[in-house]
Every structure is written in C-alpha cells, then in structure tokens.
Design a protein around this motif. Structure first.
Motif, PDB file in Angstrom:
ATOM      1  N   ALA A 153       0.812  -1.241  -0.013  1.00 19.73           N
ATOM      2  CA  ALA A 153      -0.023  -0.099   0.096  1.00 19.73           C
ATOM      3  C   ALA A 153       0.687   1.267   0.081  1.00 19.73           C
ATOM      4  O   ALA A 153       0.484   2.236  -0.669  1.00 19.73           O
ATOM      5  N   CYS A 154       1.951   1.386   0.951  1.00 19.65           N
ATOM      6  CA  CYS A 154       2.853   2.608   0.808  1.00 19.65           C
ATOM      7  C   CYS A 154       3.484   2.770  -0.402  1.00 19.65           C
ATOM      8  O   CYS A 154       3.710   3.902  -0.923  1.00 19.65           O
ATOM      9  N   LEU A 155       3.895   1.553  -1.280  1.00 20.44           N
ATOM     10  CA  LEU A 155       4.592   1.664  -2.529  1.00 20.44           C
ATOM     11  C   LEU A 155       3.720   2.260  -3.547  1.00 20.44           C
ATOM     12  O   LEU A 155       4.079   2.993  -4.315  1.00 20.44           O
ATOM     13  N   GLY A 156       2.438   1.817  -3.331  1.00 23.54           N
ATOM     14  CA  GLY A 156       1.455   2.447  -4.270  1.00 23.54           C
ATOM     15  C   GLY A 156       1.227   4.008  -4.052  1.00 23.54           C
ATOM     16  O   GLY A 156       1.033   4.804  -5.004  1.00 23.54           O
ATOM     17  N   VAL A 157       1.344   4.501  -2.742  1.00 21.10           N
ATOM     18  CA  VAL A 157       1.207   5.787  -2.265  1.00 21.10           C
ATOM     19  C   VAL A 157       2.310   6.482  -3.217  1.00 21.10           C
ATOM     20  O   VAL A 157       2.144   7.753  -3.472  1.00 21.10           O
ATOM     21  N   LEU A 158       3.687   6.144  -2.784  1.00 26.89           N
ATOM     22  CA  LEU A 158       4.897   6.572  -3.402  1.00 26.89           C
ATOM     23  C   LEU A 158       4.914   6.751  -4.854  1.00 26.89           C
ATOM     24  O   LEU A 158       5.509   7.569  -5.619  1.00 26.89           O
ATOM     25  N   ARG A 159       4.185   5.901  -5.758  1.00 28.49           N
ATOM     26  CA  ARG A 159       4.019   5.769  -6.942  1.00 28.49           C
ATOM     27  C   ARG A 159       3.230   6.856  -7.590  1.00 28.49           C
ATOM     28  O   ARG A 159       3.419   7.346  -8.681  1.00 28.49           O
ATOM     29  N   ASP A 160       2.366   7.198  -6.775  1.00 27.39           N
ATOM     30  CA  ASP A 160       1.328   8.219  -7.153  1.00 27.39           C
ATOM     31  C   ASP A 160       2.205   9.668  -7.070  1.00 27.39           C
ATOM     32  O   ASP A 160       2.687  10.027  -6.180  1.00 27.39           O
ATOM     33  N   VAL A 161       2.368  10.490  -8.321  1.00 25.78           N
ATOM     34  CA  VAL A 161       2.756  11.821  -8.325  1.00 25.78           C
ATOM     35  C   VAL A 161       2.266  12.742  -7.917  1.00 25.78           C
ATOM     36  O   VAL A 161       2.988  13.798  -7.477  1.00 25.78           O
ATOM     37  N   ASP A 162       0.866  12.699  -7.435  1.00 23.80           N
ATOM     38  CA  ASP A 162       0.251  13.710  -6.652  1.00 23.80           C
ATOM     39  C   ASP A 162       0.490  13.512  -5.100  1.00 23.80           C
ATOM     40  O   ASP A 162      -0.264  14.230  -4.276  1.00 23.80           O
TER      41      ASP A 162
END
Length: 371
Positions: A153-162
C-alpha cells in the motif's frame, strides 16, 4: 516469560493506538473499510493488553493462547482490508466473508484454550512444544503477511505523483519499520530452526507484534489526519473559500439571482463549494459588465497607492464596486456593455482561480478606499 518490551514503551504503544482508535470512533464512518480498521484496532489493543498484563510464562499458558488467537483475528481483518484495497472486491461481500473468518478464528482459539484446560483438569500432561513451534511460525507468517500488505500500500502511495511530501515521508518511515520487523522475525525463525542462540522465540514474536501494531496504526492515521484537517477547515479548498468570501458576498448581494441552490449531497464538500463560488463570482461579474463605469481620471484618483503590478487590478476593483452599488441601488446600466473580465485572461480553472484570489486580496482595501 516476562515481556521483552519495557513497560514505558509498551504502555506508550497501547496509549498511541487507543488514542487513534478513539478519534476514529469519534469521527464516525460506517463504511465497511472503517469498520474493518476499527475492529483491527480493537483486537490490537486487546492483544497488547493480554501480553502486558497477563502472566505468560510458557506456551501452554492460556494468556499466550489468547494473545496468539488475537493475532490470528487481526490477520483475518487485515486480509479483508487487503481484498478491498488491492483486489477491489465488493465491500458487502468482504464484510460477510470477514464475519465467517472471525467466527472460525474465535472457534480455533476457544478450542485450543478449552483443550488445554480440560487436559490440565483431568491431570493429563500438556506438552505444547511442537504446537508452540507451529504457533510461532504461524504468528510470524501472520505478521509478515500484514507487513507485506502495508508495504505494498505504501509503495502504491509513493508511485502516485500527486502524493504530498508529508505522506511520502510517512510511507518511507513505515517501509523502513517493516524492514526492521522482517529482520526480527527472521532472527526468531533462525533461532527456532538452529537452536542458537538460545532464548524464548515468543519474546521476539511479541516484540515484533507490538512494532507491527504501531506501524499499522500509523498507516491508518494518515487518512485520519486528512479528515481532521478537513473538519478543522484547514484544507486548501476551504482556506481558498475563506479568502474569496468577501468578494463573493459583495458581488452576489448585487446579483442574488445567480446564486445556485446548494446540493444537499455535495454542498458541504470543500472542492464543490470552491467551484460553486468561482462560477458564481464570474457570473456576477458578467452581469455587472453593463454597469461598469468607463475608466476616467476620477477612478485613477480614487486608486490607492499600489505596486505597479496591482494598479490595473485595483482600478478594475473600484469600477466593479461602483457597478455593484449601482445595480443594488436600481440604477440603469451605464450603457457600456463591456464584458466584465479580469485584466489578465485566464485559459483554465487554476489560472482563473489565481486571478480571483488576487482580486479578493485587494478587494477589502479597494472597498475601503471607495467608501
């Protein structure tokens, strides 16, 4: 077996999770995700209290069995959360599945406790060394699974440019904490496999579980903080609405018919409210276009001393104020028919909003000068 966690640190973790859970319950939220997170917090607190307050000298102690049962229960809830977040499953179906999984976990825990109690009562020996090995491995697997879910879940947040910088820092810290936790679990399992160095493996599992609870609670606190900021009116949209309010109030008072009815479903959403205020300000300016006085030397004399970049905007504000006063007084249009546009033409919403914010910034001073 005494707790491997110092009392001050253990109670700090329990208090931290309790405060976050209390705030979540206070904020409400009846969605399936909210209920899953709240139940995870309740079981985490209960398990930590068992570890902290109950005597757990051996694996066959009922307190240890209850604590490991709590870990099993938390794993079922974490699995359901993962299904909603990652698999995009139907929330109602996930909740029904979760109830069945919770009943099964409760039955397994109760059966273990009752079987040990029955053996003791009948005078038979209780040797749970092999079962203890299995429980240690199962607990380690449960904690590892949960941390993998959190890391993904954290990696998904980090991949989000916004993603904001603060959220990126929090997610980075959580991932680092999970790496430390995996190291502790690997050491525990290596002790279990090799017998060296000696020591109770359950102590490491207990410490790893407490660390995981703190990490999990922190991750769940990210949307909690965002909700608190929203309710406090400190989010960007609400702050922008407050800056535009004097301008919006004066213009809509002159052209009240352009005020749109508030949608009961979305009227309280800050982003929707900001969009509505922007549209209504622009509509009011267009209606007041026919009332705008022509630029004369008088408007220049009424212009207060401003930086060169604000002089044209201030003059426009003076003319717009006079147009609003004329329409409120019932005077006929000035006859210019000029469209009421800002000195700088906006080609998108963000640029238009920036221009309106500039106009709202000088509006109180311009209004005071006109009065």
């Amino acid at each position: 077996m005494s707790s491997p966690i110092p009392g001050v640190l253990a109670w700090a973790v329990i208090g931290y999770v309790t405060v976050l859970l209390s705030v979540r319950l206070w904020l409400g939220g009846g969605a399936v995700m909210d209920r899953l997170v709240n139940h995870t917090g309740l079981w985490s607190i209960a398990t930590l209290l068992v570890y902290r307050c109950a005597s757990t000298p051996t694996i066959d102690d009922p307190a240890n069995q209850l604590a490991l049962g709590g870990v099993l229960m938390i794993t079922t809830y974490q699995y359901s959360i993962d299904r909603i977040v990652s698999a995009d499953a139907e929330p109602d179906a996930v909740w029904r599945h979760q109830r069945n999984a919770a009943l099964l976990a409760s039955a397994v825990t109760a059966s273990t406790v009752l079987a040990v109690a029955s053996a003791r009562y009948s005078g038979r020996s209780v040797d749970l060394r092999l079962a203890g090995v299995g429980l240690v491995i199962g607990c380690a697997f449960a904690v590892t699974y949960n941390t993998v879910v959190l890391t993904r879940a954290c990696l998904g947040v980090l991949r989000d440019v916004d993603t904001p910088r603060a959220a990126r820092i929090v997610c980075g810290v959580l991932i680092a904490g999970n790496v430390v936790l995996w190291g502790a679990l690997a050491l525990s399992l290596s002790q279990l496999a090799t017998g060296w160095p000696g020591g109770p493996q359950l102590s490491l599992v207990q410490a790893a579980f407490a660390l995981w609870v703190a990490i999990n609670a922190t991750l769940h606190a990210i949307p909690l903080i965002a909700e608190l900021v929203l309710r406090a009116g400190m989010d960007r949209a609400t702050r922008t609405c407050r800056r535009l309010l004097p301008l919006w109030r004066d213009l809509t008072a002159a052209v009240p018919e352009i005020v749109m009815p508030v949608d009961a479903r979305h009227g309280s959403d800050p982003a929707t409210r900001l969009l509505r205020m922007t549209v209504e300000i622009r509509d009011a300016m267009l209606h007041l276009g026919a009332y705008l006085p022509a630029e004369t030397g008088e408007t220049q004399r009424n212009t207060v001393r401003e930086p060169e970049s604000d002089r044209e905007l201030t003059d426009y504000a003076h003319r717009l104020i006079r147009a609003a006063q004329a329409r409120k007084a019932g005077l006929p249009p000035a006859g210019t028919g000029a469209p009421s546009s800002l000195p700088v033409v906006a080609h998108d919403f963000d640029a238009e909003l920036a221009h309106l914010i500039d106009l709202a910034r000088i509006w109180p001073k311009a209004k005071a000068a006109m009065e």
